[in-house]
Motif scaffolding. Sequence first.
Motif, PDB file in Angstrom:
ATOM      1  N   THR A   1       2.366  11.538  -9.957  1.00  0.00           N
ATOM      2  CA  THR A   1       1.403  10.388 -10.042  1.00  0.00           C
ATOM      3  C   THR A   1       2.028   9.076 -10.776  1.00  0.00           C
ATOM      4  OG1 THR A   1      -0.340  11.873 -10.433  1.00  0.00           O
ATOM      5  CG2 THR A   1      -0.814   9.742 -11.311  1.00  0.00           C
ATOM      6  N   THR A   2       2.900   9.397 -11.473  1.00  0.00           N
ATOM      7  CA  THR A   2       3.530   8.388 -12.586  1.00  0.00           C
ATOM      8  C   THR A   2       4.393   7.169 -11.279  1.00  0.00           C
ATOM      9  OG1 THR A   2       3.782   9.733 -14.244  1.00  0.00           O
ATOM     10  CG2 THR A   2       5.204   7.651 -14.392  1.00  0.00           C
ATOM     11  N   ILE A   3       4.990   8.002 -10.346  1.00  0.00           N
ATOM     12  CA  ILE A   3       5.756   6.888  -9.548  1.00  0.00           C
ATOM     13  C   ILE A   3       4.815   6.186  -8.597  1.00  0.00           C
ATOM     14  CG2 ILE A   3       6.498   8.772  -7.918  1.00  0.00           C
ATOM     15  CD1 ILE A   3       9.115   7.323  -7.859  1.00  0.00           C
ATOM     16  N   PHE A   4       3.894   6.903  -8.313  1.00  0.00           N
ATOM     17  CA  PHE A   4       2.941   6.503  -7.392  1.00  0.00           C
ATOM     18  C   PHE A   4       2.243   5.210  -7.932  1.00  0.00           C
ATOM     19  CE2 PHE A   4      -1.590   6.278  -5.752  1.00  0.00           C
ATOM     20  CZ  PHE A   4      -1.389   5.827  -4.429  1.00  0.00           C
ATOM     21  N   VAL A   5       1.782   5.374  -9.318  1.00  0.00           N
ATOM     22  CA  VAL A   5       1.100   4.133  -9.928  1.00  0.00           C
ATOM     23  C   VAL A   5       2.115   3.211 -10.211  1.00  0.00           C
ATOM     24  CG1 VAL A   5       0.134   3.360 -12.035  1.00  0.00           C
ATOM     25  CG2 VAL A   5      -0.717   5.590 -11.126  1.00  0.00           C
ATOM     26  N   ALA A   6       3.204   3.461 -10.373  1.00  0.00           N
ATOM     27  CA  ALA A   6       4.322   2.462 -10.547  1.00  0.00           C
ATOM     28  C   ALA A   6       4.672   1.533  -9.586  1.00  0.00           C
ATOM     29  CB  ALA A   6       5.706   3.118 -11.057  1.00  0.00           C
ATOM     30  N   TYR A   7       4.706   2.282  -8.381  1.00  0.00           N
ATOM     31  CA  TYR A   7       4.788   1.406  -7.016  1.00  0.00           C
ATOM     32  C   TYR A   7       3.617   0.720  -6.659  1.00  0.00           C
ATOM     33  CZ  TYR A   7       9.370   3.065  -5.411  1.00  0.00           C
ATOM     34  OH  TYR A   7      10.582   3.187  -5.047  1.00  0.00           O
ATOM     35  N   LEU A   8       2.239   1.251  -6.982  1.00  0.00           N
ATOM     36  CA  LEU A   8       0.991   0.439  -6.886  1.00  0.00           C
ATOM     37  C   LEU A   8       1.128  -0.713  -7.493  1.00  0.00           C
ATOM     38  CD1 LEU A   8      -1.889   3.101  -6.788  1.00  0.00           C
ATOM     39  CD2 LEU A   8      -1.083   1.520  -4.971  1.00  0.00           C
ATOM     40  N   LEU A   9       1.544  -0.864  -8.693  1.00  0.00           N
ATOM     41  CA  LEU A   9       1.505  -1.785  -9.563  1.00  0.00           C
ATOM     42  C   LEU A   9       2.700  -2.821  -9.038  1.00  0.00           C
ATOM     43  CD1 LEU A   9       1.158  -0.329 -12.960  1.00  0.00           C
ATOM     44  CD2 LEU A   9      -0.516  -1.539 -11.901  1.00  0.00           C
ATOM     45  N   GLY A  10       3.731  -2.439  -8.718  1.00  0.00           N
ATOM     46  CA  GLY A  10       4.657  -3.221  -8.010  1.00  0.00           C
ATOM     47  C   GLY A  10       4.189  -4.010  -6.878  1.00  0.00           C
ATOM     48  N   ALA A  11       3.691  -2.995  -6.123  1.00  0.00           N
ATOM     49  CA  ALA A  11       2.920  -3.620  -4.669  1.00  0.00           C
ATOM     50  C   ALA A  11       2.034  -4.963  -5.135  1.00  0.00           C
ATOM     51  CB  ALA A  11       2.421  -2.861  -3.837  1.00  0.00           C
TER      52      ALA A  11
ATOM     53  N   LEU B   1       7.266  -6.351  -0.157  1.00  0.00           N
ATOM     54  CA  LEU B   1       6.361  -5.666  -0.369  1.00  0.00           C
ATOM     55  C   LEU B   1       6.173  -4.868   0.825  1.00  0.00           C
ATOM     56  CD1 LEU B   1       3.391  -5.226  -1.354  1.00  0.00           C
ATOM     57  CD2 LEU B   1       2.594  -7.362  -0.149  1.00  0.00           C
ATOM     58  N   ALA B   2       6.579  -5.165   2.048  1.00  0.00           N
ATOM     59  CA  ALA B   2       6.433  -4.296   3.131  1.00  0.00           C
ATOM     60  C   ALA B   2       7.023  -2.822   2.931  1.00  0.00           C
ATOM     61  CB  ALA B   2       7.171  -4.840   4.360  1.00  0.00           C
ATOM     62  N   VAL B   3       8.540  -2.917   2.346  1.00  0.00           N
ATOM     63  CA  VAL B   3       9.347  -1.972   1.940  1.00  0.00           C
ATOM     64  C   VAL B   3       8.524  -1.065   0.853  1.00  0.00           C
ATOM     65  CG1 VAL B   3      11.396  -1.225   0.877  1.00  0.00           C
ATOM     66  CG2 VAL B   3      11.408  -2.952   2.491  1.00  0.00           C
ATOM     67  N   LEU B   4       7.754  -1.681  -0.193  1.00  0.00           N
ATOM     68  CA  LEU B   4       7.031  -0.727  -1.090  1.00  0.00           C
ATOM     69  C   LEU B   4       5.940  -0.068  -0.321  1.00  0.00           C
ATOM     70  CD1 LEU B   4       6.788  -3.633  -4.090  1.00  0.00           C
ATOM     71  CD2 LEU B   4       8.296  -1.431  -3.949  1.00  0.00           C
ATOM     72  N   GLU B   5       5.362  -0.752   0.680  1.00  0.00           N
ATOM     73  CA  GLU B   5       4.185   0.110   1.373  1.00  0.00           C
ATOM     74  C   GLU B   5       4.855   1.093   1.984  1.00  0.00           C
ATOM     75  OE1 GLU B   5       1.088  -0.935   1.072  1.00  0.00           O
ATOM     76  OE2 GLU B   5       1.695  -2.317  -0.300  1.00  0.00           O
ATOM     77  N   VAL B   6       6.122   1.031   2.618  1.00  0.00           N
ATOM     78  CA  VAL B   6       6.597   2.210   3.226  1.00  0.00           C
ATOM     79  C   VAL B   6       6.819   3.564   2.222  1.00  0.00           C
ATOM     80  CG1 VAL B   6       8.618   3.081   4.365  1.00  0.00           C
ATOM     81  CG2 VAL B   6       7.585   0.876   5.130  1.00  0.00           C
ATOM     82  N   ARG B   7       7.185   2.826   0.878  1.00  0.00           N
ATOM     83  CA  ARG B   7       7.658   3.972   0.088  1.00  0.00           C
ATOM     84  C   ARG B   7       6.397   4.585  -0.487  1.00  0.00           C
ATOM     85  NH1 ARG B   7       9.584   7.714  -1.804  1.00  0.00           N
ATOM     86  NH2 ARG B   7      10.369   7.980  -3.947  1.00  0.00           N
ATOM     87  N   LEU B   8       5.326   3.828  -0.657  1.00  0.00           N
ATOM     88  CA  LEU B   8       4.023   4.124  -1.267  1.00  0.00           C
ATOM     89  C   LEU B   8       3.374   5.214   0.029  1.00  0.00           C
ATOM     90  CD1 LEU B   8       2.013   1.058  -2.292  1.00  0.00           C
ATOM     91  CD2 LEU B   8       2.580   3.132  -3.529  1.00  0.00           C
ATOM     92  N   TYR B   9       3.649   5.072   1.341  1.00  0.00           N
ATOM     93  CA  TYR B   9       3.352   5.856   2.318  1.00  0.00           C
ATOM     94  C   TYR B   9       3.959   7.171   1.975  1.00  0.00           C
ATOM     95  CZ  TYR B   9       2.413   7.983   6.936  1.00  0.00           C
ATOM     96  OH  TYR B   9       2.133   9.050   7.868  1.00  0.00           O
ATOM     97  N   ASP B  10       5.406   7.211   1.883  1.00  0.00           N
ATOM     98  CA  ASP B  10       6.144   8.421   1.339  1.00  0.00           C
ATOM     99  C   ASP B  10       5.691   9.076   0.221  1.00  0.00           C
ATOM    100  OD1 ASP B  10       7.530   8.113   3.736  1.00  0.00           O
ATOM    101  OD2 ASP B  10       9.382   7.171   2.828  1.00  0.00           O
ATOM    102  N   ILE B  11       5.476   8.489  -0.663  1.00  0.00           N
ATOM    103  CA  ILE B  11       5.225   9.000  -2.143  1.00  0.00           C
ATOM    104  C   ILE B  11       4.062   9.665  -1.999  1.00  0.00           C
ATOM    105  CG2 ILE B  11       4.464   8.608  -4.425  1.00  0.00           C
ATOM    106  CD1 ILE B  11       6.614   6.278  -4.401  1.00  0.00           C
ATOM    107  N   TRP B  12       2.775   9.257  -1.252  1.00  0.00           N
ATOM    108  CA  TRP B  12       1.463   9.971  -1.131  1.00  0.00           C
ATOM    109  C   TRP B  12       1.588  11.175  -0.311  1.00  0.00           C
ATOM    110  CZ3 TRP B  12      -2.509   9.368  -3.882  1.00  0.00           C
ATOM    111  CH2 TRP B  12      -3.889  10.008  -3.377  1.00  0.00           C
TER     112      TRP B  12
END
Length: 119
Positions: A66-76, A106-117
């Motif tokens: 959850t922590t890394i997911f929220v961090a990436y959401l805030l970064g995006a 932002l596009a790279v962060l979106e790919v990472r968010l997909y992987d994290i989820w």
Amino acid sequence: MLNALTLLTGVAALLLAAWCGWAAHRDQPTKDWHFIGMAVVSLLAVVQLATGIVQLARGEKPEQGTTIFVAYLLGAFACVPAAGLMSLAERSRWGSLTVAAGGVVLAVLEVRLYDIWGG
């Protein structure tokens, strides 16, 4: 819904990056139309942030924590507005290039968010 929203946000970010990259190639600063595009992409990031928080509140858990997911959401969420503010400080082709770089990030962060989820 998070997967579709992630894809839509990533594609919109890449379109913004291409548009501002083209403006930088033509030696133009960011203009009002670019800021409207940034607002649209930022709105998608806000919707994604809200959707992610709602999913976490409902008890759904990301695969990688959850922590890394929220961090990436805030970064995006902060990526494109930060690039837009920097482009206001640099009213030349470099401002457009900054927004283009922000769209790619932002596009790279979106790919990472997909992987994290767990996509």
